[in-house]
Structure formats: C-alpha cells, structure tokens
Design a protein around this motif. Structure first.
Motif, PDB file in Angstrom:
ATOM      1  N   VAL A  59      36.291  75.919  26.942  1.00 62.53           N
ATOM      2  CA  VAL A  59      37.586  75.929  26.260  1.00 62.53           C
ATOM      3  C   VAL A  59      37.711  77.164  25.372  1.00 62.53           C
ATOM      4  CG1 VAL A  59      36.833  74.606  24.219  1.00 62.53           C
ATOM      5  CG2 VAL A  59      39.212  74.493  24.973  1.00 62.53           C
ATOM      6  N   ALA A  70      40.472  74.787  20.006  1.00 62.19           N
ATOM      7  CA  ALA A  70      39.182  74.793  20.701  1.00 62.19           C
ATOM      8  C   ALA A  70      38.060  74.337  19.777  1.00 62.19           C
ATOM      9  CB  ALA A  70      38.899  76.199  21.233  1.00 62.19           C
ATOM     10  N   THR A  90      44.807  72.241  24.562  1.00 60.62           N
ATOM     11  CA  THR A  90      44.734  73.699  24.523  1.00 60.62           C
ATOM     12  C   THR A  90      45.977  74.317  25.133  1.00 60.62           C
ATOM     13  OG1 THR A  90      42.327  73.552  24.758  1.00 60.62           O
ATOM     14  CG2 THR A  90      43.337  75.698  25.145  1.00 60.62           C
TER      15      THR A  90
END
Length: 300
Positions: free
Chosen positions: A67, A230, A156
C-alpha cells in the motif's frame, strides 16, 4: 447550470489535452508503482526486522506493505490532474475563447461554477484511472504477491481520488490567477517538481521542535492525505494481527506510522483527517481566489 456543465464537457472532449495528459499520468503511475514494488523484497526485509514487527510477532505476508508503493505512485501522478485543472481557465484566457463563454452564459458566476463542477468530476476521473494504473503496476512488479486487501485498496483509492480532485481545483485556481497557459504550466511544474518536495525536506529537516511544518503546506498536506491512509492501514493491521500486541507500545506504533508516511511520500505530514482538512483549505483558497480574479477580470 446543467447545460453549462454539458457545454464544458463537450469543450473538453473536443480537445486532445484531456487524453494526452491522462495517458502520461497512467504511464507514470504504473511505471512508478511497478518499479517501487519490484524492489519490494529488500525494503520489506528491513521493515520486517523492525522492532514493532518483532514485538508484535508478525510475519511479512501478514501486512499489506505494498500500500506504501500504491500511495507513492498516486502522489507522483497527481501532478497531471493539477496541470489539467491549471489549463482550464488559463488556456481560454490565452486564446480569448472565454469571451464567448461569458457572453452566452446567464452570468459569470454560473459559468465559473459549472467549470468548477466539471473539473472536479474530471479530477475524480483522473484519480480513478491513476489508481487503476498504479494497482496494475504493483501486480506486475510483485508478481501477484504481497497485494493489499480490498478494504485497504478501497480506502487508499478514496484518498487518492480526493487528492486528485483537490489538486485539479487548486490548479484551476492558480491558472485563473495567472491567466497565461504557459505561465501556469511553468509555475505548477516548478512547484510540483521542485519547490514542493524541497520545502518538505527543508522544513522537516530543520524545523525546530515541529517537524510537521511541511504537513501544513499544500504538497505536504496532499501527500499526507494518501500517506496517512497507508500508515494508518498498516498500524491497524499490526494491531489486528499481532500475537504480542500487548508488548507493542503506542510510541513504537507511532514511530512505525511516521516511517510508513515517509515511505509513502508524506514527509512530515499530520494524520489523515488533519491532512485532508489542510489540503482542502489550500485547494479552496486558490480555487476561490482564481474564480474571484476571473469574475472581476476585464474580458475584451
């Protein structure tokens, strides 16, 4: 208003700018994500040896480290929706085509409002496309290993889309203030590629007692928006999966989050909500100033 928005879409789709910048944005996002994730093993080994991972009793494959690369690629590619927004009004002012738009619209306020709505939608389109390209780059770069979970990807992606929308509106405001397409591109590129990143490094490295000065600036806040997503995701996964979670102190987790923000490009940023609020304020400031300048500009 609906007819004005439709007219703006037709105007955009009649040019090559939207797809030209979009293609470059996709290539940059995919290439950066693929390149970063291809060297994942070396970085992942370092992270897996960190004290917080050791105390938590976690294995590498239990944490969605990729991520970080997804957000990094998104942050880099957001310069293209910013440029796209920057040329929204600046190009019309440069070519004098905005005169016709003002004459045919009921009033300037409605026209400028339609432009804002239209380019916010286009910012979201750019954001979705960039995220998909970055995701594909990670899949290719990692060979399908260490992929993020769907919920992690979704959070995200939401942060990335919001970042692209706000960068587009900020760019639109800057372009409207400058009034020249060439000047707008130069200013935005210099800030996006040099001043913004350098100021992050300078303020983070030399701010006495307050390393979050960079996070209060547009570039730092924007990168913090995705970078904090993240970092928070990784911290949540550690807390959820750790077998020795009682041994992991809040200071260690906070330090781990700061490291994750740094890796994602959010150097010296605040948390998610604070970064989102700060960047939203910057984007709205420039957007409002740009519309005010265009509203009062003498058009001949």
């Amino acid at each position: 208003m609906g007819k004005l928005i439709k007219a703006e879409f037709r105007k955009i789709l009649s040019t090559k700018l939207w797809w030209g910048l979009l293609i470059i944005a996709l290539l940059v996002a995919g290439a950066w994500a693929g390149m970063l994730s291809s060297v994942f093993d070396g970085l992942a080994e370092e992270l897996s040896r960190s004290e917080v991972m050791r105390l938590a009793g976690l294995q590498l494959d239990e944490i969605s480290f990729s991520v970080v690369f997804l957000t990094r690629a998104i942050n880099i590619a957001t310069i293209f929706p910013m440029l796209f927004g920057g040329l929204a009004i600046a190009s019309e002012l440069g070519r004098k085509t905005i005169t016709t738009s003002f004459l045919t619209a009921p009033n300037r306020s409605m026209l400028l409002g339609a432009k804002g709505i239209t380019y916010a939608i286009w910012g979201a389109i750019y954001g979705i496309a960039i995220i998909c390209a970055a995701t594909l780059g990670i899949v290719i770069g990692t060979g399908g290993d260490h992929l993020v979970s769907f919920t992690t990807w979704l959070s995200t992606a939401a942060a990335g889309v919001l970042s692209c929308v706000l960068w587009t509106l900020l760019g639109l405001g800057v372009g409207a203030l400058i009034g020249s397409p060439v000047g707008t591109v130069i200013v935005l590129l210099v800030y996006g590629l040099a001043i913004g990143p350098i100021s992050d490094l300078v303020f983070t490295g030399f701010a006495e007692g307050d390393a979050n000065v960079a996070g209060a600036l547009p570039n730092g806040a924007a990168n913090g928006l995705t970078g904090s997503t993240a970092a928070d995701t990784l911290a949540d996964e550690i807390q959820a999966n750790a077998t020795g979670v009682s041994s992991v102190s809040s200071d260690l987790l906070e330090g781990f989050q700061d490291t994750a923000r740094l890796a994602a490009g959010g150097l010296g940023s605040f948390g998610l909500l604070a970064s989102a609020a700060i960047f939203f304020a910057w984007a709205m400031l420039f957007f409002a100033l740009g519309l005010w300048r265009t509203q009062s500009r003498d058009i001949t």
